[in-house]
Structure formats: C-alpha cells, structure tokens
Design a protein around this motif. Sequence first.
Motif, PDB file in Angstrom:
ATOM      1  N   ILE A  47       0.889  -1.172   0.000  1.00  0.00           N
ATOM      2  CA  ILE A  47       0.000   0.000   0.000  1.00  0.00           C
ATOM      3  C   ILE A  47       0.925   1.220   0.000  1.00  0.00           C
ATOM      4  O   ILE A  47       1.274   1.747   1.064  1.00  0.00           O
ATOM      5  N   PRO A  48       1.383   1.632  -1.182  1.00  0.00           N
ATOM      6  CA  PRO A  48       2.406   2.684  -1.258  1.00  0.00           C
ATOM      7  C   PRO A  48       2.048   3.958  -0.490  1.00  0.00           C
ATOM      8  O   PRO A  48       2.909   4.542   0.179  1.00  0.00           O
ATOM      9  N   GLU A  49       0.777   4.386  -0.588  1.00  0.00           N
ATOM     10  CA  GLU A  49       0.381   5.621   0.084  1.00  0.00           C
ATOM     11  C   GLU A  49       0.531   5.493   1.599  1.00  0.00           C
ATOM     12  O   GLU A  49       0.994   6.420   2.275  1.00  0.00           O
ATOM     13  N   TYR A  50       0.143   4.321   2.134  1.00  0.00           N
ATOM     14  CA  TYR A  50       0.242   4.122   3.578  1.00  0.00           C
ATOM     15  C   TYR A  50       1.703   4.058   4.014  1.00  0.00           C
ATOM     16  O   TYR A  50       2.101   4.685   5.006  1.00  0.00           O
ATOM     17  N   SER A  51       2.520   3.306   3.287  1.00  0.00           N
ATOM     18  CA  SER A  51       3.942   3.209   3.621  1.00  0.00           C
ATOM     19  C   SER A  51       4.586   4.590   3.599  1.00  0.00           C
ATOM     20  O   SER A  51       5.417   4.917   4.456  1.00  0.00           O
ATOM     21  N   LEU A  52       4.185   5.405   2.609  1.00  0.00           N
ATOM     22  CA  LEU A  52       4.728   6.761   2.517  1.00  0.00           C
ATOM     23  C   LEU A  52       4.331   7.592   3.738  1.00  0.00           C
ATOM     24  O   LEU A  52       5.124   8.380   4.249  1.00  0.00           O
ATOM     25  N   SER A  53       3.104   7.391   4.223  1.00  0.00           N
ATOM     26  CA  SER A  53       2.643   8.158   5.390  1.00  0.00           C
ATOM     27  C   SER A  53       3.410   7.783   6.654  1.00  0.00           C
ATOM     28  O   SER A  53       3.479   8.569   7.597  1.00  0.00           O
ATOM     29  N   GLU A 162       8.842  12.954   8.378  1.00  0.00           N
ATOM     30  CA  GLU A 162       9.178  11.575   8.011  1.00  0.00           C
ATOM     31  C   GLU A 162       9.668  10.749   9.193  1.00  0.00           C
ATOM     32  O   GLU A 162       9.630   9.514   9.154  1.00  0.00           O
ATOM     33  N   ASP A 189      -7.145  11.881  11.238  1.00  0.00           N
ATOM     34  CA  ASP A 189      -6.054  11.126  10.633  1.00  0.00           C
ATOM     35  C   ASP A 189      -5.948   9.769  11.329  1.00  0.00           C
ATOM     36  O   ASP A 189      -5.786   9.714  12.550  1.00  0.00           O
TER      37      ASP A 189
END
Length: 392
Positions: A47-53, A162, A189
């Motif tokens: 889940i790229p978006e979640y990993s990025l978050s 980050e 969030d």
Amino acid sequence: MTRFIHDRFAKEFLEELLSPIGTVNIGRDVTSEVREIDVYFIPGVEIPEYSLSLGLLGKMAGTTAIFEPFRNPVTIKEVWSCMSKLWGLQSELERQARRENTRLNDGKLPKLWILTPTASESLLEGFGGVENLENWMEGIYVFPKHWRGAIVVIHQLPEIPETLWLRILGKGKVQERAIGQLSALATDDPLRMIALELLYRLQSHLVVENQREPEPEERELIMAIAPLFQQQLQAAEQQGLERGLERGLERGLERGLERGLEQGLEKGLEKGLEQGRQAQQRLILENFLQVRFGELSQRMTVFLSPISKLLAADFTVLLLAISMLTVDEAGQEQAVRLLAEKVLTMRQNELGDILSTALTNLLALPVTELTLLVEQMPQLSAAELRERLINS
C-alpha cells in the motif's frame, strides 16, 4: 516496572502502525534458545500511500524485519543479544527452506533494526555502525553488509514529519516534542488516532501501575499527552455541533413550513445543536469506557444519557478522572461511582447537604430501581428527589 510499561507501548505502537502492510508478530520465540523477538514484521500487500505516510518507518518496513526498541540507551550486551536473535531466526528460516526443498532468497532474510534513544560513539564504532547518507538519513548507523542490521539513534534523527513515528518512541524532550507535533495532524487522521489511543493507554499505565510517585520525566510525559486528549474531545464536540446544525436546519425547515419559517429555523437550530453535542458526548463516553473496561456493566449504561448533557469542560474532566483508574473490577466500580457522583452534582444546589448520603443510597439500589430513578430525576422536584434518595 516503568521500563516494561514503555516496552509494551513500543511493541503495541509498532504493531498497530505496521499491521496494515504486513504480518506483525510480537514476542516471537527463536527456537535455538527460546529468545523472544520484540517485533517481527513480514511485508504483505503493498500500500504505497500508507507506507509513505509512515515515513522512515515505512521505508524500514520494505523488507522482512526485526524491530528491537529500547527505552534506555542500548548496551553492548543488548546489541549482541539482538544480533543473536537475528542469526537464530535466519538459521530457523534456512532449516525450514531445506525441509520444504525451496531456496531462501537473500531478499527474504530479515533485517535487524535496533531502536535506541541515544548510543555512545564507542558502541557504534565497535559494531561497525556507520551512517549511509546516500540511502538513509542521519541518526541511522548501518552495520557491515552481511550483518544485515542497523542501530537507529532516535535522538539524532532530524525532526521532520518523516521521522515522527520513530521519534514518538524516543525519550524525554524528544518524545514530548514528537507527541506535541501530533496536534498538527488532522483530528481524523487514522495514524494520529492510533497513536493517541496507545498514548492514552501509556498515560494510564504510568499513573496506575507505578507503585510510586512518577519521576519528573514520566510526569512531563503524562502532561504532554493530556492536551491532545482535550484537543480530540473538542474536535469530536465540533463534529457533533456540525451534525447538530445540519439536523437542526432540516428540522427547522420542516417546522417552518407548518409554524413559520423563522420560528422553525431558530428552534430547530438550537435543538439540533444540543442534540448533536449530547449524542457525540454519549458516543465518546461509551467508546471510552468500552476501551478501558470491555463490555459495559448495566450500572454504567444507566448513567450514559445524563452524563452526555454535561458541559464540555466538565465532560473532559470526568474522562480524565476515569483514565486514571485501574483497568480491573475495582477500577470499574470506581468509574460507576464517579459517573453517579457527576449525575448527582448536576443537582448539587438541591442536594448539597445530603450529597454523600444520596450517593451511597443511589449506588445501593438494584439496577431496575436505579434505572427508573435516574430516568425520572430530571422531572422530580427538589423535595421529591431528596425524599427518594434519603429513603432509598
């Protein structure tokens, strides 16, 4: 005791954040000597978006990993112990591959992440840990290639979004600043909500499970968490007001067609706002009690509706008081007593001199009689209420 409280928080925190993108095993035994890995993570669906978050933590979770968080600075002996767990797990995976007649890809071998607030230069040099700024940021000391690991010195990480989810596992002012930065995230969030729930639990454990007065550092941590609790409640209340406004407009418009648009809007808005606020506070209270005590007792349920009518400030104070109670049968009984006392203090001017007796008598009633009396309480006059409570 305090170290175990923080260890439990770190494990639960990492489990909650990493579980959406893989399999997380807390306390996995390594069979060679039955040593326990703190957090064992296997990547799952990407889940790229979640990993990025998740920022830096999400990048670390790109491969199978062992996370070993330490509340206090890691020692040489503890690093060796972590490395021993890594090698033991790797040997176990190789044996499993031979039994299944499969080839163990090097990419599937676990990587070790040792999370420590600080670390001495001699310790880092002794294990060959060096910064690799081309691939990682400062504060991460990577072991030689075939050791497959790194020491993350949390207090050296740059204070940027980050690194937030790792800095929350820090200590002292670094952890407090990270907690404070949660307030910049949207109140809905998902990561903020997960972090807050676990921080509230940490706060409760620090207050309840310690058999001594909290240390200054622990007291500051408790105080750092409290404002976020208040902020979340205010956000929930605002959401309730907005829903109430919407419902009030709808009802006001309906009544306006019958009794006049102006009068209907005014009454609809007023009633809708109040109903929305009360409904939201009841939901918050019910969820809060369920998280702390599990299934609600019948006596707790009796007080949900009257407590939902409290002003926001009084409601917040009550929730904070309950959060300090033990999570056991005694704490549950104290919670019921706090709820009953708060309901009676809503009529304090009429019960001031008999408040203590009234509370004792109220809690002594069978559930059916208690339910009936609490439901009737708003309609009872001062004299009727005093008589019912004194003669109960």
